[in-house]
Design a protein around this motif. Structure first.
Motif, mmCIF file in Angstrom:
data_model
loop_
_atom_site.group_PDB
_atom_site.id
_atom_site.type_symbol
_atom_site.label_atom_id
_atom_site.label_comp_id
_atom_site.label_asym_id
_atom_site.label_seq_id
_atom_site.Cartn_x
_atom_site.Cartn_y
_atom_site.Cartn_z
ATOM 1 N N ALA A 34 0.830 -1.210 0.000
ATOM 2 C CA ALA A 34 0.000 0.000 0.000
ATOM 3 C C ALA A 34 0.863 1.257 0.000
ATOM 4 O O ALA A 34 0.545 2.239 -0.680
ATOM 5 C CB ALA A 34 -0.933 -0.004 1.211
ATOM 6 N N VAL A 35 1.954 1.231 0.735
ATOM 7 C CA VAL A 35 2.860 2.387 0.776
ATOM 8 C C VAL A 35 3.454 2.628 -0.608
ATOM 9 O O VAL A 35 3.484 3.760 -1.106
ATOM 10 C CB VAL A 35 3.965 2.181 1.839
ATOM 11 C CG1 VAL A 35 5.025 3.258 1.741
ATOM 12 C CG2 VAL A 35 3.365 2.132 3.234
ATOM 13 N N VAL A 36 3.930 1.563 -1.252
ATOM 14 C CA VAL A 36 4.529 1.695 -2.584
ATOM 15 C C VAL A 36 3.510 2.254 -3.580
ATOM 16 O O VAL A 36 3.804 3.180 -4.345
ATOM 17 C CB VAL A 36 5.079 0.332 -3.070
ATOM 18 C CG1 VAL A 36 5.477 0.390 -4.535
ATOM 19 C CG2 VAL A 36 6.246 -0.097 -2.211
ATOM 20 N N LEU A 37 2.302 1.706 -3.572
ATOM 21 C CA LEU A 37 1.278 2.171 -4.511
ATOM 22 C C LEU A 37 0.850 3.602 -4.220
ATOM 23 O O LEU A 37 0.586 4.382 -5.150
ATOM 24 C CB LEU A 37 0.084 1.229 -4.497
ATOM 25 C CG LEU A 37 0.373 -0.186 -5.008
ATOM 26 C CD1 LEU A 37 -0.856 -1.066 -4.890
ATOM 27 C CD2 LEU A 37 0.884 -0.148 -6.427
ATOM 28 N N ALA A 38 0.786 3.977 -2.952
ATOM 29 C CA ALA A 38 0.431 5.352 -2.603
ATOM 30 C C ALA A 38 1.498 6.338 -3.065
ATOM 31 O O ALA A 38 1.181 7.393 -3.642
ATOM 32 C CB ALA A 38 0.214 5.477 -1.097
ATOM 33 N N VAL A 39 2.745 6.002 -2.841
ATOM 34 C CA VAL A 39 3.837 6.877 -3.277
ATOM 35 C C VAL A 39 3.830 7.011 -4.795
ATOM 36 O O VAL A 39 3.969 8.115 -5.338
ATOM 37 C CB VAL A 39 5.197 6.345 -2.769
ATOM 38 C CG1 VAL A 39 6.357 7.047 -3.446
ATOM 39 C CG2 VAL A 39 5.289 6.496 -1.262
ATOM 40 N N LYS A 40 3.638 5.896 -5.497
ATOM 41 C CA LYS A 40 3.622 5.939 -6.958
ATOM 42 C C LYS A 40 2.447 6.780 -7.453
ATOM 43 O O LYS A 40 2.593 7.586 -8.373
ATOM 44 C CB LYS A 40 3.534 4.524 -7.529
ATOM 45 C CG LYS A 40 3.577 4.500 -9.033
ATOM 46 C CD LYS A 40 3.514 3.086 -9.567
ATOM 47 C CE LYS A 40 3.542 3.102 -11.087
ATOM 48 N NZ LYS A 40 3.392 1.764 -11.650
ATOM 49 N N GLY A 41 1.278 6.596 -6.871
ATOM 50 C CA GLY A 41 0.103 7.364 -7.279
ATOM 51 C C GLY A 41 0.273 8.852 -7.036
ATOM 52 O O GLY A 41 -0.086 9.677 -7.883
ATOM 53 N N LEU A 42 0.823 9.211 -5.883
ATOM 54 C CA LEU A 42 1.046 10.636 -5.594
ATOM 55 C C LEU A 42 2.088 11.245 -6.526
ATOM 56 O O LEU A 42 1.945 12.377 -6.976
ATOM 57 C CB LEU A 42 1.469 10.815 -4.135
ATOM 58 C CG LEU A 42 0.377 10.581 -3.098
ATOM 59 C CD1 LEU A 42 0.965 10.606 -1.696
ATOM 60 C CD2 LEU A 42 -0.727 11.625 -3.233
ATOM 61 N N ALA A 43 3.126 10.493 -6.832
ATOM 62 C CA ALA A 43 4.175 11.010 -7.717
ATOM 63 C C ALA A 43 3.665 11.175 -9.146
ATOM 64 O O ALA A 43 4.054 12.108 -9.838
ATOM 65 C CB ALA A 43 5.371 10.082 -7.697
ATOM 66 N N ARG A 44 2.788 10.308 -9.580
ATOM 67 C CA ARG A 44 2.267 10.351 -10.954
ATOM 68 C C ARG A 44 1.016 11.220 -11.099
ATOM 69 O O ARG A 44 0.582 11.474 -12.212
ATOM 70 C CB ARG A 44 1.929 8.935 -11.425
ATOM 71 C CG ARG A 44 3.108 8.070 -11.709
ATOM 72 C CD ARG A 44 3.804 8.509 -12.949
ATOM 73 N NE ARG A 44 4.652 7.444 -13.474
ATOM 74 C CZ ARG A 44 5.445 7.596 -14.498
ATOM 75 N NH1 ARG A 44 5.509 8.746 -15.114
ATOM 76 N NH2 ARG A 44 6.195 6.610 -14.914
ATOM 77 N N TYR A 45 0.443 11.661 -10.009
ATOM 78 C CA TYR A 45 -0.838 12.364 -10.060
ATOM 79 C C TYR A 45 -0.869 13.513 -11.069
ATOM 80 O O TYR A 45 -1.820 13.600 -11.846
ATOM 81 C CB TYR A 45 -1.243 12.860 -8.661
ATOM 82 C CG TYR A 45 -2.576 13.547 -8.659
ATOM 83 C CD1 TYR A 45 -3.744 12.811 -8.759
ATOM 84 C CD2 TYR A 45 -2.675 14.939 -8.584
ATOM 85 C CE1 TYR A 45 -4.971 13.421 -8.777
ATOM 86 C CE2 TYR A 45 -3.903 15.560 -8.608
ATOM 87 C CZ TYR A 45 -5.044 14.801 -8.708
ATOM 88 O OH TYR A 45 -6.268 15.418 -8.737
ATOM 89 N N PRO A 46 0.119 14.405 -11.118
ATOM 90 C CA PRO A 46 0.044 15.506 -12.085
ATOM 91 C C PRO A 46 0.022 15.047 -13.545
ATOM 92 O O PRO A 46 -0.568 15.719 -14.394
ATOM 93 C CB PRO A 46 1.313 16.326 -11.814
ATOM 94 C CG PRO A 46 1.739 15.946 -10.453
ATOM 95 C CD PRO A 46 1.281 14.530 -10.243
ATOM 96 N N GLU A 47 0.624 13.906 -13.845
ATOM 97 C CA GLU A 47 0.693 13.415 -15.218
ATOM 98 C C GLU A 47 -0.561 12.667 -15.655
ATOM 99 O O GLU A 47 -0.747 12.426 -16.845
ATOM 100 C CB GLU A 47 1.880 12.472 -15.379
ATOM 101 C CG GLU A 47 3.221 13.128 -15.137
ATOM 102 C CD GLU A 47 4.329 12.109 -15.067
ATOM 103 O OE1 GLU A 47 5.238 12.202 -15.902
ATOM 104 O OE2 GLU A 47 4.260 11.234 -14.176
ATOM 105 N N LEU A 48 -1.414 12.293 -14.732
ATOM 106 C CA LEU A 48 -2.554 11.442 -15.050
ATOM 107 C C LEU A 48 -3.667 12.152 -15.807
ATOM 108 O O LEU A 48 -4.634 11.521 -16.213
ATOM 109 C CB LEU A 48 -3.103 10.790 -13.778
ATOM 110 C CG LEU A 48 -2.150 9.800 -13.119
ATOM 111 C CD1 LEU A 48 -2.762 9.234 -11.858
ATOM 112 C CD2 LEU A 48 -1.774 8.688 -14.075
ATOM 113 N N ARG A 49 -3.545 13.449 -16.023
ATOM 114 C CA ARG A 49 -4.561 14.190 -16.778
ATOM 115 C C ARG A 49 -4.315 14.134 -18.284
ATOM 116 O O ARG A 49 -5.173 14.491 -19.065
ATOM 117 C CB ARG A 49 -4.587 15.636 -16.307
ATOM 118 C CG ARG A 49 -5.148 15.753 -14.916
ATOM 119 C CD ARG A 49 -5.506 17.194 -14.599
ATOM 120 N NE ARG A 49 -6.149 17.243 -13.305
ATOM 121 C CZ ARG A 49 -5.617 17.795 -12.234
ATOM 122 N NH1 ARG A 49 -4.429 18.345 -12.300
ATOM 123 N NH2 ARG A 49 -6.268 17.803 -11.098
#
Length: 194
Positions: free
Chosen positions: A148-163
């Motif tokens: 869960a920690v790994v996926l949360a960090v990855k999601g937060l880091a990629r969030y700006p690019e997901l648009r």
């Protein structure tokens, strides 16, 4: 059986390394063939690990190292094969809708990345290796919350690019495939060391 399981994990590492050769990575058939071989080796390794007893000593260290290496390297070809299946479906739909399209004869008309630009999420190969290493290490350490920690960090880091167009689809498909392969390889490691 322990030696067979460790040998099969080693074979996964070798096939994964060969599949990372740039000339082979550009060919969808080579990528798909490597993915099938890797999955077959993984199933065989799981069967051998299930039949084997718990490893100790140097074999245990080898099991940890080979498990992490196999997880870190093996999923690239499988993720690419899954992406290729999605691209084939998109192209088939685009070909059906391009019957009256004046650009229908242009083989690059349907491909938004025909000019060689990378997809919307750059750095995915490196991030994938790190993600799979962390997920596998968390499972082998008996800390499933680490996933869960790994996926949360990855999601937060990629969030700006997901648009960007197709970015969220690429993120979800790549992450799910990558984590599932990591968990499968880690499962073989867990069977060997516990």
């Amino acid at each position: 059986m322990i030696a067979a399981a460790l040998s099969l994990l080693g074979a996964i590492v070798i096939v994964s390394g060969i599949a990372r050769i740039p000339a082979l990575r550009r060919r969808a058939t080579a990528t798909s063939a490597a993915a099938v071989v890797i999955v077959g080796l993984l199933v065989a390794a799981a069967l051998c690990a299930r039949a084997a007893g718990t490893v100790t000593g140097a074999a245990q260290v080898a099991a940890y190292v080979l498990t992490v290496l196999a997880a870190a390297l093996s999923a690239d070809g499988i993720v690419r094969a899954v992406f290729d299946v999605g691209i084939v479906r998109k192209r088939a739909r685009a070909e059906d809708s391009s019957a009256d399209d004046p650009n229908a004869d242009d083989p690059n008309a349907d491909d938004p990345n025909a000019d060689g630009r990378p997809g919307p999420l750059r750095g995915g190969l490196t991030i994938g290796v790190l993600e799979r290493t962390a997920v596998t290490a968390a499972v082998l350490a008996g800390w499933p919350g680490g996933i869960a920690v790994v996926l949360a960090v990855k999601g937060l880091a990629r969030y700006p690019e997901l648009r960007e167009p197709d970015a969220s689809e690429q993120f979800i498909i790549g992450t799910f495939t990558s984590v599932l392969i990591s968990l499968a390889v880690a499962g073989v490691g867990v069977m060997l060391v516990r």
